[in-house]
Design an enzyme around this catalytic site. Structure first.
Site, mmCIF file in Angstrom:
data_model
loop_
_atom_site.group_PDB
_atom_site.id
_atom_site.type_symbol
_atom_site.label_atom_id
_atom_site.label_comp_id
_atom_site.label_asym_id
_atom_site.label_seq_id
_atom_site.Cartn_x
_atom_site.Cartn_y
_atom_site.Cartn_z
ATOM 1 N N HIS A 1 1.942 -1.956 -2.583
ATOM 2 C CA HIS A 1 1.909 -1.130 -1.368
ATOM 3 C C HIS A 1 2.150 0.359 -1.659
ATOM 4 O O HIS A 1 1.307 1.186 -1.331
ATOM 5 C CB HIS A 1 2.879 -1.694 -0.328
ATOM 6 C CG HIS A 1 3.179 -0.772 0.811
ATOM 7 N ND1 HIS A 1 2.212 -0.373 1.709
ATOM 8 C CD2 HIS A 1 4.321 -0.136 1.181
ATOM 9 C CE1 HIS A 1 2.764 0.459 2.594
ATOM 10 N NE2 HIS A 1 4.030 0.618 2.291
ATOM 11 N N HIS B 1 8.296 6.068 -1.675
ATOM 12 C CA HIS B 1 8.615 6.239 -0.254
ATOM 13 C C HIS B 1 9.500 5.148 0.336
ATOM 14 O O HIS B 1 10.187 5.370 1.312
ATOM 15 C CB HIS B 1 7.357 6.441 0.592
ATOM 16 C CG HIS B 1 6.631 5.184 0.958
ATOM 17 N ND1 HIS B 1 5.663 4.636 0.165
ATOM 18 C CD2 HIS B 1 6.734 4.367 2.026
ATOM 19 C CE1 HIS B 1 5.193 3.540 0.730
ATOM 20 N NE2 HIS B 1 5.829 3.346 1.858
ATOM 21 N N GLU C 1 15.018 3.405 1.254
ATOM 22 C CA GLU C 1 15.110 2.571 2.442
ATOM 23 C C GLU C 1 15.431 1.109 2.101
ATOM 24 O O GLU C 1 16.295 0.502 2.697
ATOM 25 C CB GLU C 1 13.759 2.668 3.173
ATOM 26 C CG GLU C 1 13.546 1.670 4.272
ATOM 27 C CD GLU C 1 14.251 2.076 5.549
ATOM 28 O OE1 GLU C 1 14.803 3.189 5.558
ATOM 29 O OE2 GLU C 1 14.256 1.284 6.490
ATOM 30 N N ASP C 2 14.729 0.572 1.104
ATOM 31 C CA ASP C 2 14.766 -0.880 0.899
ATOM 32 C C ASP C 2 15.506 -1.361 -0.348
ATOM 33 O O ASP C 2 15.670 -2.558 -0.531
ATOM 34 C CB ASP C 2 13.332 -1.436 0.798
ATOM 35 C CG ASP C 2 12.569 -1.243 2.091
ATOM 36 O OD1 ASP C 2 13.234 -1.126 3.142
ATOM 37 O OD2 ASP C 2 11.333 -1.200 2.061
HETATM 38 MN MN MN Z 1 5.778 1.704 3.363
#
Ligand code: MN
Length: 756
Positions: free
Chosen positions: A68, A93, A97-98
């Site tokens: 992705h 990106h 966040e993850d």
């Molecule tokens: Mn994404």
């Protein structure tokens, strides 16, 4: 990309690794021309960090997650036209966040420039995957998106690429998730892409969104396009042939082709003009792209215009010159509509290769042509961002309104207005003298009492036209009033007026607040948030401020508080008897008769067989057979809307977490109220015919009929009770073949949005 995903599912670890490397190399290939010294190792590092951080994650489709970010980086370079920095940020990106990686890690590895962009992306990401409870919070989140945009457009460009890839791979998501993401996309990301000049991406986002929100409609149009393709190509060839020849003879280097309009724009035509697919004649535009040096661009485009109109007559009111004065988002081209063979209007777009790249890559292309002829657009985009920053930093917190106004600003056509000194300003079409005053300065707007347009005195409500020269007249005694809101169309003017009104209201409300607090003290309770809320809902107001204001101006009678009971420090409002106006009463009673006890068996929620109480939304009046979703309202229980309801997009985008998956249970015994609009030629006996078909032939119950007729044409609305979608379709089919009837349309609810 799409078909590879399904294959990956069964790939061995080795094969997966190979695939990842292949995709990574493909990314390096598209970056080739932009890589400078030192870039290569930095890209490699970003890839390694991301691949390692995501190594145990998979997407819903089963593919390794790292594919992705690589895909997003590739879109960022290839389709948005950005460079190495943006590609690196795209690779990273999702890591903050993850995964375990922190912003500090990024900063240490790549420096603060990169960390800033990743930070922006992470913040927006939190917005997108929200679970916030209230509308205001949602709007506040969108505001954050815009604020980030104003700070560094690269953040939003990467975010748009991210969204595009998610939309392209939406297939494997659950239906509710698809609806939510698709709605959000058309609600905020497509308009943003449009405003940033990314026309190709905007169209694809809109088409994909339509594909998931209204699959039937999408399929139907795709099918229609497929079936008409042969004829269309034949026509395009016939149309282009003489132009091609002449351009060749005059020695131009060019490309000419017919380009189909997007599914979404065709659907918009069908919907707003109420026509069938067969009746949408402009399914394509002819595009001529010239390869010509910058200094000859304007001259050559006009020469080509002259050649085209030598063969085909132009429609004088359809000429758009965005070369002399480009659009606010930087778009440059010459558009004209001419009468082609067989009496068909054909849109022709003339532009150069440079302009074409700007049309496709928007903002990013500007950065590349910065040093060239694009100074004008550069400053225009800057001034738009400047304006955005200004509005956002306004203490006026009504962000939901702001978002609505902002969205309006994104789509409208533009006009060009001159100041008395001859400076040009771009305003949206429909802007008034008052809008213009606010555009120049908010104080000028607030004191505006009129204007001189081309030396003629006009009221503040005067609508401006391109080329007008406008001088604002002010008075120190002037101040904004409520009705000014209907005199302006720009977001800037609206938000400033609302701000002034709120300030004014706040001052007046102080008196009301004092009166109320005194009363509460007298009753022995404190003005706690709880008590104020109780009072606010009792008087059906939006906020305590509205209550204070109502008390101050006398529209609220404070004596009514006597009905409240006091429990400790808590107020409790008296139980009010429901008041219904007589019209509601009749329809409620009738509906109850029609829908009686079986209510809970009509609709199945999610996978469970639980029986839940619900209401059918009045705005779209769904009937069995319609594609529907359930929506938990804040005070009115569960409501069922059609997915093509005019309000659906807004609800799904802003309150995705309140959506409940819903489908119809099979049930034939119950009738639903729905409306049909009939247009035709007025003829004695036509009503007779219609009512005959409805009540005698089909045995359908009619609730009301109203018909307007003028100049031999009638336009009527009939409210009927039907069992389901098939029943309604049958009725429409029967009615539409009656003699003299032109069109039979299902009513869509009263506030259908038009956005094109
Ligand atoms: Mn994404």
């Amino acid at each position: 990309m799409e078909h590879t995903i399904a294959q990956i599912y069964h790939k061995s670890e080795d094969e997966e690794k190979k695939l990842i490397l292949r995709e990574y190399r493909a990314l390096l290939r598209v970056l080739k021309d932009r890589i400078k010294k030192g870039d290569r190792s930095r890209i490699r590092r970003a890839f390694e960090i991301s691949a390692d951080a995501h190594k145990d994650m998979r997407r819903k489709s089963g593919e390794p997650y790292i594919l992705h970010p690589i895909a997003v980086a590739r879109i960022v370079v290839q389709e948005v036209g950005m460079g190495v920095t943006s590609a690196i940020c795209a690779l990273l990106h999702d890591v903050v966040e993850d995964t375990e990686i922190t912003l500090e890690d990024i900063e240490a590895e790549f420096g603060s420039n990169y960390a800033k962009i990743i930070d922006g992306l992470t913040k927006i990401s939190n917005v997108v995957d929200y679970n916030s409870e209230t509308t205001t919070q949602q709007a506040e989140n969108f505001r954050k998106i815009l604020l980030t945009l104003a700070e560094d457009p690269r953040v939003i460009l990467i975010k748009i690429a991210d969204r595009l890839h998610n939309m392209r791979t939406l297939e494997s998501m659950k239906r509710e998730k698809q609806l939510k993401i698709a709605s959000e996309t058309s609600y905020i990301y497509a308009p943003l892409a449009h405003r940033l000049g990314l026309y190709e991406i905007k169209s694809e986002l809109e088409d994909l969104s339509l594909k998931y929100t209204q699959p039937d409609v999408y399929e139907e149009i795709m099918q229609g396009l497929k079936e008409t393709k042969k004829d269309r190509n034949k026509y395009i060839n016939e149309f282009s042939k003489p132009i091609k020849q002449e351009l060749k003879e005059q020695g131009y280097s060019f490309e000419i082709y017919g380009r189909p309009k997007s599914v979404h724009s065709i659907w918009n035509k069908i919907r707003t003009k109420n026509v069938a697919f067969e009746e949408v004649y402009d399914l394509f535009a002819i595009r001529i792209i010239l390869d010509t040096p910058v200094e000859k661009e304007k001259e050559d485009c006009w020469k080509v215009y002259s050649i085209v109109t030598n063969f085909y007559n132009p429609s004088p009111d359809r000429l758009r010159d965005w070369i002399s004065v480009p659009k606010g988002n930087g778009y440059e081209a010459l558009h004209t509509t001419v009468m082609g063979p067989a009496g068909r209007w054909v849109e022709v777009q003339i532009r150069t290769k440079r302009m074409n790249e700007i049309a496709e890559k928007g903002v990013a292309a500007h950065w590349r042509y910065k040093e060239g002829a694009a100074d004008l657009q550069e400053t225009k985009l800057d001034s738009w961002l400047e304006h955005l920053r200004e509005v956002l930093s306004n203490p006026d917190t009504d962000t939901l309104d702001f978002l609505q106004d902002f969205k309006l600003d994104l789509f409208t056509e533009e006009i060009y207005i001159y100041t008395p000194k001859g400076d040009m300003r771009v305003m949206p079409k429909g802007a008034t003298a008052l809008d213009f005053a606010f555009d120049i300065h908010s104080e000028l707007g607030a004191r505006c009492i009129g204007a001189k347009v081309n030396y003629r005195l006009v009221p503040i409500s005067h609508e401006l036209k391109t080329g007008d020269q406008v001088e604002i007249i002010t008075s120190s005694k002037q101040k904004p009033s409520e009705d000014w809101l209907s005199l302006v169309i720009t977001g800037k003017a609206k938000s400033r007026i609302k701000y002034y009104l709120k300030e004014e209201k706040r001052k007046i409300s102080e008196d009301g607040k004092e009166i109320l607090y005194r009363k509460l003290k007298h009753m022995g309770v404190s003005p706690s948030q709880y008590n104020l809320n109780e009072i606010t809902t009792y008087f059906k107001k939006q906020s305590p401020l509205d209550v204070f204001y109502g008390i101050a101006v006398g529209s609220i009678d404070i004596k009514e508080l006597r009905g409240f009971t006091v429990h400790g420090d808590k107020l409790e409002q008296p139980v009010k008897e429901a008041k219904l106006d007589s019209r509601d009463l009749i329809s409620e009673k009738e509906e109850r008769k029609q829908q009686h006890a079986k209510d809970t068996e009509l609709i199945i929620f999610g996978e469970s067989s639980d029986k839940i109480l619900y209401k059918l939304a009045q705005c779209c009046q769904p009937i069995p057979g319609d594609d529907v979703f359930g929506f938990i309202t804040s005070g009115d229980g569960l409501k069922i809307h059609r997915t093509d309801c005019p309000n659906a997009q807004q609800l799904l985008a802003n309150h995705g977490h309140r959506v409940v998956k819903t489908k119809w249970a099979k049930n034939k015994e119950i009738s639903f109220l729905t409306g049909v609009r009939i247009i035709g030629l007025d003829d004695v006996g036509v009503i007779q015919m219609i009512t005959n078909v409805i009540s005698k032939e089909l045995n359908v119950n009619m609730r009301s009929i109203s018909i307007d007729s003028h100049d031999g044409v009638f336009d009527g609305t009939i409210m009927v009770y039907v069992n389901d979608r098939a029943h309604l379709d049958q009725l429409c089919a029967k009615l539409s073949v009656l003699k003299g009837i032109n069109k039979v349309i299902r009513l869509q609810g009263d506030n259908v949005e038009k956005d094109d």
